[in-house]
Every structure is written in structure tokens, then in C-alpha cells.
Design a protein around this motif. Structure first.
Motif, short mmCIF file in Angstrom:
data_model
loop_
_atom_site.label_atom_id
_atom_site.label_comp_id
_atom_site.label_asym_id
_atom_site.label_seq_id
_atom_site.Cartn_x
_atom_site.Cartn_y
_atom_site.Cartn_z
N VAL A 263 0.40 -1.25 0.69
CA VAL A 263 0.29 -0.18 -0.16
C VAL A 263 1.17 1.38 0.22
O VAL A 263 1.01 1.77 -0.94
N GLY A 266 2.01 2.50 -3.57
CA GLY A 266 1.29 3.20 -4.35
C GLY A 266 0.24 1.70 -4.83
O GLY A 266 -0.54 2.53 -5.70
N SER A 268 -3.47 -0.24 -5.41
CA SER A 268 -4.28 0.66 -4.47
C SER A 268 -4.92 -1.55 -4.07
O SER A 268 -5.37 -2.25 -3.99
N TYR A 319 -2.20 5.85 1.41
CA TYR A 319 -3.09 5.68 0.39
C TYR A 319 -4.33 6.53 0.42
O TYR A 319 -4.69 6.93 -0.65
N GLN A 322 -4.22 10.00 -0.71
CA GLN A 322 -3.39 10.27 -1.97
C GLN A 322 -4.66 10.20 -3.01
O GLN A 322 -5.12 10.96 -3.81
N THR A 323 -5.56 9.06 -2.48
CA THR A 323 -6.98 8.74 -4.10
C THR A 323 -7.66 9.74 -3.49
O THR A 323 -8.12 10.17 -4.65
#
Lengths: 335, 275
Positions: A263, A266, A268, A319, A322-323
């Protein structure tokens, strides 16, 4: 991300382009910051870079296995227990300890058995999920418990007396590191340049659509879990070589580090997105943190597991952020 | 509609009429019936679709249009009847069989992978490759080049083919799905509800694209309940009612009201009573 002036396209400013590139490759600046921090606060960590990389080999292979599952929109909680069980089972066959089975001393039989055990457990995971329709979480959780229990039922003492060639594979730092890098290279190339690899991304993005465009999704899921099992078994072999015996707790708890590595790298959590190079960055980061914890005077051995949990939480938070950022930038740039 | 396009449409109609005289139908259904248990979803439907025409199948929910479409695209095998392609009898047991004869279908859900870019979506499962023997790998340069070609030349859209599909509008997504159909070089494209749930602008975008494809000589079959859109686009409109084909109309000789009546009652009783 390219700029575009057409009807179907997006117009991004240079700033957005930079931000998107940064978000897609978030692991590298994070790794740089962590390396710098460790260098300043726990400099003794870097006494041997080779030792860090060698220690990263088993977790690296598990991250690779988990990444493959995550990219396909699935996940595998049983990778650590597959590594542990396959290593213990093979150790029992090869070992000369009093409670070992000692069926053969051939390392080649050992290599074949460990790979076969890993692939069969992975295959069973795949069949149960793809054909029987079990939820991946429940299926792999069940296998995590079953095979960890089976490992403990087989042996509670370290398995010793293994053939030297068998332990040398994981016990030779340069060979082990090379093997991990080759595994990453091959997986990366397969994912990028083969129909199988692109089908993995398609499956992770939308299983329904993948099926509609003609991908045999059931077969693909079975193959993915089988490969995950094989990679986990190789991780078990590497763990065995790293310590020279099969310790009774082999493989336990590694799944969480593997998740964190993938994770942070990067990959998903929901499939369809991520690069194997990023996952490799995640492996290095996880291992550097582990080495720093082991070398730190301030943190005791009993606290390491807790820190690992915090690292996993930070990975998921990163994560998630970032999303959200990515979606916001792309939505604002959409025509 | 531009003068240039009107001329192209007229030419298409003329070609279609010529074809009617000489060429066999591009796609023909002869007494097609499909039963699911005791339910007859499509009942003895016969129709001919001419080369390069835009043929629309309309009908209310449950009229059998999706089942008929699924038989023509190979999803369902007919219980009875025969399909002909270019005058030759064909039997489809799956969509790949239909694809092999040049029939592509764009389903209503579009079957797109949101996380992947336009080019990857277009070529998923059929990437251009290079290499030797079993060592054949995806040729990304050619993939992007050909995807751009399809979008630019055949669909007339200037696109960034590296855009992830997730960030496209409804109309743009429809174009990508059509682009994927074009990658198989079909001569018949079946479009399932191509303008449903689209904005006015997006509907226009898709309509323009359909006309462009028909002008290129591709036979288009539209399955829709959007009569307004179909009246603008189609050369002929087949109306299904409770599994039967009750009428085939040309847009010039019918209107919204009449088609609505056909769809809901299967006849034109009120009209004949007025007369």
C-alpha cells in the motif's frame, strides 16, 4: 499526465501535472524522507546495506504476492501462513532433528516440495474464491488460521539439520537479493507487457467489465492466487535460509508488513492501480524501518509489533489521502 | 444536421436502396424465437437489415428487444429460427462467434475499466504485439497509435488516449466503447441503449458518431426506447411488442405519437378509428 485540448481530454495546469506525478510516485519522496530520518537518528542502521536488502528478501516476495492480489481487486491474508507452513512442511521432510520426519536429504526434492505445497495452497485459495464463490477475505483468513495451526501442530521446535544447498539459496545474501530483484523485474514486465498482466489490471478495475470483454476471470483469479502461493513459498524458503533453520514462528505476522509495503508502494487497495516499482520502494521502506527499530536504543524488541501496526495505519492513511487528492485534481481538470 | 451530412445520409439511403435490389441483407433474422422456460421472449421475428443502414429496434420494457439483440450478438442461442450474415446462415453460441463474422456489440453498461486509460480499454484482450513465437509482448507504441487513429479518424474526436476512463463524461465513455468495437474492424455494430442516461450534449455527440460510422459503410443496429433520438438517427425503425415485430417504419412516414402507440399497444387502432 499529458495535457489535452480535445473534446475528450483534460486540461491540467503544470502544477496539477506535477502533483499527479508526485502522487502516483508517492513512495519515492516518502522513502527519501525516511532514509534521511533514519540516517540522522539511527545511523548505525546503515552499517550494512547488504544486510538490510537481504533481510528484505522474504518480505519483498510477500509484498510481490500481495501486490498481485491487490492489483486484481483481491487480497490474500494467508501469504504469511503459506510461507510458514510450506517451509515447515518441507523442513520436516528434510530435517534431521529428533521429531523431524527425515524422509530425504535431497535439497532438490526440498525445492520441489516447498514450491508444490505453496502452489497447491494458492490453487485451493483460487478455486474456492473463483469457482465456489467464497469471499476472498473469509477464504484467505480461514487458510491463515488453518495453516498456521497446522504448522504449530507439526512442530513447535526449530527444525534443524537441513541440507546445506537448501539453506544456501536464502542464506547467500547476493543470490537472495538477486532472486528478489529478478522476481520483481519479471513480475513488472509481465504486468506491463503481456495480456495476462493487463487482464490483472482489468480484473482489478472491474470484474464484470473484464468478463464482458472476454477475459476468463475465473481462470485468471485461480492463476493469481496460485502465483501468490508460489511466491509465498519462495519467501518461506528465503526465511529458512536467512536463519539456517525453520523456526516455529516462521511467517507469522508477515502479512501485515506485506500489506503495508504494497500500500505504501502505491498499490491500490481496491485494485486496478499501482506499479511494481512502487511496491519495491515499499519493501525497501518497510525493511529500513524494521532495521532502524532493531538498531534503535529507544525502542525495545517488545514494542516492534506495535510500531509495525502504526506503520500499517500510516500507510492506509497515506493511501486514503492520496486517493482523495488525486480524485480532486482530476475532477477539477476534467472537461 | 449539416448540409454535408444530409448529403451523406441521402447517399447512404440511396446506397441502401441499391443494396436492397442486389446485395443480400447484411444481417437477417428468419423466424427467430427465444423461449426462457415457458416465457416466449421473442416470438417468430423476421427482419432484414440492409448494408450500411442505421436500423433501430424499439419497444417498451419486456418487448423482447434486448433478447433479440442478444441473439444477434451471440449472447443467447435462438430456440427456433435462423440468423443470416451477408446471406449466409450463421450460428452463434457465444459473442466470439458473432465477432468472428464482423458483428460487434456495445452493451448498455459499456464494459469499461475505469482505472485504465482509453487506449488500454480499446485494446483490452486484443493488444497489438511484437516479438517472436511465444515471446510476443504488447507493443504499446502501436497500441497508442492505433487507439488515436480510431478515435481521431473513425470517430473524429481529438483525444488524449492516455486519459483514464473514470474521468470521462457519459458521452465520451460511450465513444470509447464504440472505439473498442471498431478495433475489431466490424461491419455491423449493435448499440444497446446508446443514448440512455446521457445529457443533451452527450446525446448529440453519440448521434453524430453513429451517423459518421454509418457514412463509413458500417451497418448500425440501435436498440433503444428513446424514440426521439431514434427518429433523428435511423433509416428504418422496427417496433417490437410483447416479443413480436409489429411494424417497420421509416422516420419520414411516422412520428413520435404513432411509434409510442405501436410500442404500447402493438397496433395503430386509434389512428384507423380517427380515419
Amino acid at each position: 499526465m499529458a495535457t489535452e485540448q480535445g473534446v475528450v481530454g483534460r486540461v491540467f495546469g503544470d502544477r496539477d501535472d506535477v502533483m499527479l506525478t508526485l502522487l502516483d510516485n508517492m513512495i519515492w519522496p516518502i522513502l527519501a524522507v525516511v532514509l534521511l530520518g533514519v540516517l540522522v537518528f539511527v545511523p548505525q542502521t546503515f552499517r550494512s546495506v547488504q544486510l538490510i536488502l537481504w533481510g528484505a528478501v522474504p518480505i519483498g516476495l510477500l509484498v510481490l504476492a500481495e501486490s498481485l492480489c491487490l492489483l486484481s481487486g483481491h487480497f490474500d491474508l494467508s501469504i504469511g501462513s503459506i510461507a510458514g507452513f510450506s517451509a515447515m512442511f518441507t523442513g520436516m521432510i528434510l530435517g534431521t532433528c529428533p521429531s523431524c520426519w527425515a524422509l530425504t536429504t535431497s535439497p532438490w526434492v526440498g525445492f520441489a516440495v516447498i514450491l508444490l505445497v505453496g502452489s497447491l495452497i494458492g490453487l485451493a485459495n483460487g478455486v474456492m474464491i473463483a469457482k465456489v464463490g467464497l469471499n476472498p477475505f473469509l477464504q484467505t483468513l480461514a487458510f491463515l488460521i488453518i495453516f498456521e495451526g497446522a504448522k504449530t501442530a507439526m512442530q513447535t521446535q526449530p527444525v534443524t539439520g537441513l541440507p546445506s544447498l537448501y539453506t544456501q539459496v536464502g542464506g547467500t545474501p547476493r543470490f537472495a537479493i538477486g532472486l528478489m530483484l529478478v522476481a520483481f523485474l519479471i513480475t513488472g514486465l509481465v504486468l506491463r507487457y503481456t495480456s495476462f498482466g493487463q487482464a490483472v489490471y482489468a480484473l482489478g478495475s472491474s470484474e464484470h467489465s473484464a468478463r464482458e470483454v472476454g477475459i476468463d476471470t475465473e481462470r485468471l483469479i485461480i492463476v493469481i492466487y496460485t502465483v501468490s502461493g508460489v511466491l509465498s513459498a519462495i519467501a518461506g524458503l528465503m526465511l529458512t535460509g536467512f536463519v539456517g533453520v525453520v523456526p516455529p514462528l516462521i511467517g507469522e505476522g508477515l502479512v501485515f508488513q506485506a500489506f503495508a509495503g504494497a500500500v505504501i508502494g502505491g498499490i491500490s487497495l481496491f485494485g486496478g492501480r499501482g506499479k511494481i516499482t512502487g511496491a519495491l520502494g515499499g519493501v525497501i521502506l518497510i525493511q529500513v524501518v524494521q532495521s532502524a527499530l532493531n538498531n534503535s536504543q529507544a525502542i525495545g524488541a517488545t514494542q516492534i509489533q506495535m510500531i509495525n501496526g502504526i506503520v500499517l495505519l500510516v500507510a492506509i492513511l497515506l493511501y486514503s489521502t492520496q486517493t482523495k487528492l488525486r480524485a480532486r485534481i482530476l475532477a477539477s481538470g476534467a472537461v | 444536421m449539416s448540409a454535408e451530412h444530409e448529403a451523406a445520409t441521402e447517399q447512404r439511403h440511396a446506397d441502401s436502396a441499391d443494396a436492397e435490389a442486389g446485395e443480400p441483407p447484411k444481417l437477417q433474422a428468419e423466424n427467430l424465437t427465444k423461449q426462457f422456460g415457458r416465457i416466449v421472449a421473442v416470438d417468430d421475428v423476421s427482419l432484414e437489415i440492409r448494408p450500411a443502414e442505421v436500423f433501430a429496434l424499439v419497444g417498451d420494457n419486456g418487448a423482447g428487444k434486448s433478447t433479440l439483440m442478444n441473439m444477434l450478438s451471440g449472447v443467447h442461442e435462438p430456440t427456433k429460427g435462423q440468423i443470416y450474415k451477408d446471406g449466409q446462415p450463421v450460428n452463434f453460441s457465444n459473442p466470439a462467434d458473432a465477432r468472428a463474422t464482423g458483428i460487434e456489440t456495445v452493451y448498455q453498461d459499456l464494459a469499461l475499466m475505469d482505472d485504465l486509460d482509453i487506449a488500454t480499454n480499446i485494446f483490452m484482450g486484443q493488444f497489438p504485439r511484437n516479438g517472436v513465437g511465444p515471446l510476443r509482448f504488447i507493443d504499446w507504441d502501436e497500441t497508442y497509435e492505433r487507439a488515436e487513429q480510431i478515435m481521431m479518424e473513425q470517430l473524429g474526436r481529438d483525444v488524449d488516449i492516455k486519459t483514464e476512463v473514470e474521468f470521462l463524461s457519459g458521452g465520451q465513455r460511450q465513444l470509447v466503447a464504440i472505439g473498442r468495437a471498431l478495433a475489431f474492424d466490424p461491419d455491423v455494430i449493435i448499440l444497446d441503449e446508446p443514448t440512455s442516461a446521457l445529457s443533451v450534449d452527450a446525446t448529440r455527440l453519440v448521434q453524430d458518431t453513429i451517423e459518421k460510422l454509418a457514412d463509413q459503410g458500417i451497418t448500425i443496429v440501435i436498440v433503444s426506447h428513446n424514440i426521439e433520438s431514434v427518429l433523428k438517427l435511423a433509416d428504418r425503425i422496427g417496433v417490437l411488442f410483447r416479443g413480436s415485430l409489429v411494424n417497420i417504419k421509416q422516420p419520414e412516414e411516422t412520428d413520435l405519437e404513432e411509434l409510442n402507440e405501436l410500442m404500447t399497444t402493438g397496433t395503430l387502432e386509434s389512428k384507423s378509428m380517427d380515419e
